[in-house]
Design an enzyme around this catalytic site. Structure first.
Site, PDB file in Angstrom:
ATOM      1  N   LYS A   1       0.869  -1.191   0.000  1.00 26.05           N
ATOM      2  CA  LYS A   1       0.000   0.000   0.000  1.00 26.05           C
ATOM      3  C   LYS A   1       0.894   1.225   0.000  1.00 26.05           C
ATOM      4  O   LYS A   1       2.019   1.169   0.504  1.00 26.05           O
ATOM      5  CB  LYS A   1      -0.864   0.016   1.275  1.00 26.05           C
ATOM      6  CG  LYS A   1      -2.055   0.935   1.187  1.00 26.05           C
ATOM      7  CD  LYS A   1      -3.239   0.221   0.585  1.00 26.05           C
ATOM      8  CE  LYS A   1      -4.411   1.129   0.322  1.00 26.05           C
ATOM      9  NZ  LYS A   1      -5.611   0.373  -0.065  1.00 26.05           N
TER      10      LYS A   1
ATOM     11  N   ASP B   1      -7.218   4.228  -4.324  1.00 29.13           N
ATOM     12  CA  ASP B   1      -7.819   4.117  -2.986  1.00 29.13           C
ATOM     13  C   ASP B   1      -8.403   5.511  -2.712  1.00 29.13           C
ATOM     14  O   ASP B   1      -8.642   6.263  -3.668  1.00 29.13           O
ATOM     15  CB  ASP B   1      -6.768   3.716  -1.935  1.00 29.13           C
ATOM     16  CG  ASP B   1      -7.392   3.276  -0.606  1.00 29.13           C
ATOM     17  OD1 ASP B   1      -7.827   2.119  -0.504  1.00 29.13           O
ATOM     18  OD2 ASP B   1      -7.467   4.094   0.339  1.00 29.13           O
TER      19      ASP B   1
END
Ligand code: NDP
Ligand code: 2IT
Length: 474
Positions: A155, A195
């Protein structure tokens, strides 16, 4: 004198007490092992509450499992999994429209590559920090494993917030961000995606800069536009997948989405397509939100109203409060959607947006199912309340895995250099969500109920753990 048959009840009482004692001893062994593990993780990661929260939630299911399966404990798999394989942190300089020198911080957490290249989104929001990205990367490892596709977990992101910035500012930021990130990623190394704050526009700018720097056209990012290698259904995938999961969950209790009143937090990518699928399946979406407040539309947000919300959010980049100027509805300023009486609640905005107080309200209002479209939107205490009151609860690593699953399918299509139809991708997505649900049942069945948290954690863990053992102590 005591006769033989009179001894029977004594025997049962004795056996029951003995069993309880064994259970208590076993439980306390679990608990002391969990506490000792968490204490060490806390010492090494202080100041990262979201990361510690995510690790705790996993440790509570995995440590009892590793006590019964000592090969994982002996190889210290969980201890290894909480250490990222690599973290990159870098300066992102860019120029504002009025010529100001701006500086942000960029990150990529490459958490685990045991079952495939690092894979996971990028988050652009002012509150982003290393601890938040570590929690998201940790969750991603389990989630990606659950999809059954060959993807490791990662991430990244930045404390840059695209809200209120012009398109050109966002482009300059993305180009600067990628100028450093590009040397750490690649289609077989690490494949970022979107995201919070990173949608089609940002992915386009990031892809353009990667292509320019690397001089190659590759599938290095997912969530790309369909004109340049993106997969059909990727924008829809997380929201649709979440609702497919709810459908399976309700199916266990012979219930259906049709006619169910649903409240959804957020009005971004995940929330929009969760709403679309609920409507398609005959449910009624009565509330949505953004970070300012909630709209409550008792008549239901239908396709037409949802199109308007999508245009407001994706093109005009406006605030949801504007909805009530256009449609008959209430605007609840500064209020989360959990106050609204519903059957199904889908938290699709951000972490820790639904706490014990909110959960209590949902329980009192008769909510039957909660599925996380966002990552870790429910606090630990909220989840305990759902379990206590028998509210069906799906953790994000299971119920929001549809997004990364279709990202995996985008990677396959890019490698094959072809594109599948909407129907084909949607069918595969549906199958993947059904399989994740089945995995949760397999590992989460407890007497007459299903603990989806335990099921998802153990189901996601095993494949990664076995791969780590096979690959040696690396
Ligand atoms: P978007 O940026 O498209 O939308 C985010 C939405 O959540 C917006 O409505 C935003 O409101 C709201 N929001 C964000 N932060 C907060 C906050 N602190 N408090 C209240 N509301 C907030 O993001 P996504 O829809 O892509 O992501 C939403 C969640 O889903 C995240 O947790 C993400 O990690 C998770 N997720 C996303 C996937 C994907 O494929 N995109 C896949 C799996 C999970 P506002 O407009 O006011 O900012
Ligand atoms: O949290 C997530 O799973 C995502 N943001 C999607 C990641 C991806 O690589 O598609």
């Amino acid at each position: 004198m005591i006769k033989g048959n009179q001894l029977v009840p004594f025997f049962y009482t004795f056996a029951e007490s003995f069993l309880t004692l064994i259970q208590i001893l076993f439980m306390s062994k679990h608990q002391s092992e969990i506490n000792a593990f968490l204490k060490k993780v806390e010492e090494r990661n202080s100041g990262e509450p979201e990361f510690l929260q995510a690790v705790r939630e996993v440790a509570e299911s995995i440590i009892p499992f590793t006590l019964e399966n000592p090969q994982y404990r002996d190889a210290r798999i969980l201890e290894r999994m909480v250490e990222p394989e690599r973290v990159v942190m870098f300066r992102v300089p860019w120029l504002s429209d009025n010529g100001e020198f701006m500086i942000n911080r960029g990150f990529r957490v490459q958490m685990n590559s045991a079952i495939g290249p690092y894979k996971g989104g990028l988050r652009f929001r002012d509150t982003v920090n290393l601890g938040i990205l570590k929690f998201l990367a940790f969750e991603q490892v389990f989630k990606n494993s659950l999809t059954s596709l060959p993807m490791g977990g990662g991430k990244g992101g930045s404390d840059f917030d695209p809200k209120g910035k012009s398109d050109l500012e966002v482009m300059r930021f993305c180009q600067s961000f990628m100028t450093e990130l590009f040397r750490h990623i690649g289609p077989d190394v690490d494949i970022p995606a979107g995201d919070i704050g990173v949608g089609a526009r940002e992915v386009g700018f990031l892809f353009g800069q990667y292509k320019r720097l690397s001089n190659e056209f590759s599938g290095v990012l997912t969530g790309k536009g369909v004109q340049y290698g993106g997969s059909l259904i990727r924008p829809e995938a997380t929201g649709y997948g979440c609702v497919y999961f709810v459908k399976e969950m309700l199916g266990v209790r012979k219930m259906a989405i049709k006619g169910k009143k649903t409240v959804i937090s957020g009005s971004g990518n995940v929330a929009q397509f969760a709403a679309e699928k609920i409507i398609q399946l005959g449910g009624k979406v009565i509330a949505m939100s953004d970070s300012d407040g909630t709209i409550y539309d008792p008549a239901g947000i239908d396709d037409r109203k949802l199109d308007w919300i999508m245009d407001l959010k994706n093109n005009k980049r406006g605030r949801l409060a504007e909805y009530v100027k256009r449609y008959k509805a209430d605007y609840l300023d500064g209020v989360k959607p959990w106050e609204v009486k519903c059957d199904i609640a889908l938290p699709c905005a951000t972490q820790n947006e639904l706490d014990a107080k909110d959960a209590q309200k949902l329980v009192e209002n008769g909510c039957i199912a909660v599925a996380e479209g966002a990552n870790m939107p429910c606090t630990h205490d909220a989840v305990e309340l759902f379990h206590k009151h028998d509210v069906m609860f799906a953790p994000g690593k299971a119920s929001n895995a549809g997004g990364v699953a279709v990202s995996g399918l985008e990677m396959s299509q890019n490698s094959l250099r072809l594109s599948w139809s909407r129907e084909e991708v949607d069918l595969r997505l549906h199958d993947i969500m059904k399989n994740i649900h089945a995995t949760c049942i397999r590992y989460g069945k407890e007497n007459d109920s299903i603990n989806y948290v335990k099921g998802a954690n153990i189901g996601g863990f095993i494949k990664v753990a076995d791969a780590m053992i096979a690959q040696g102590h690396v």
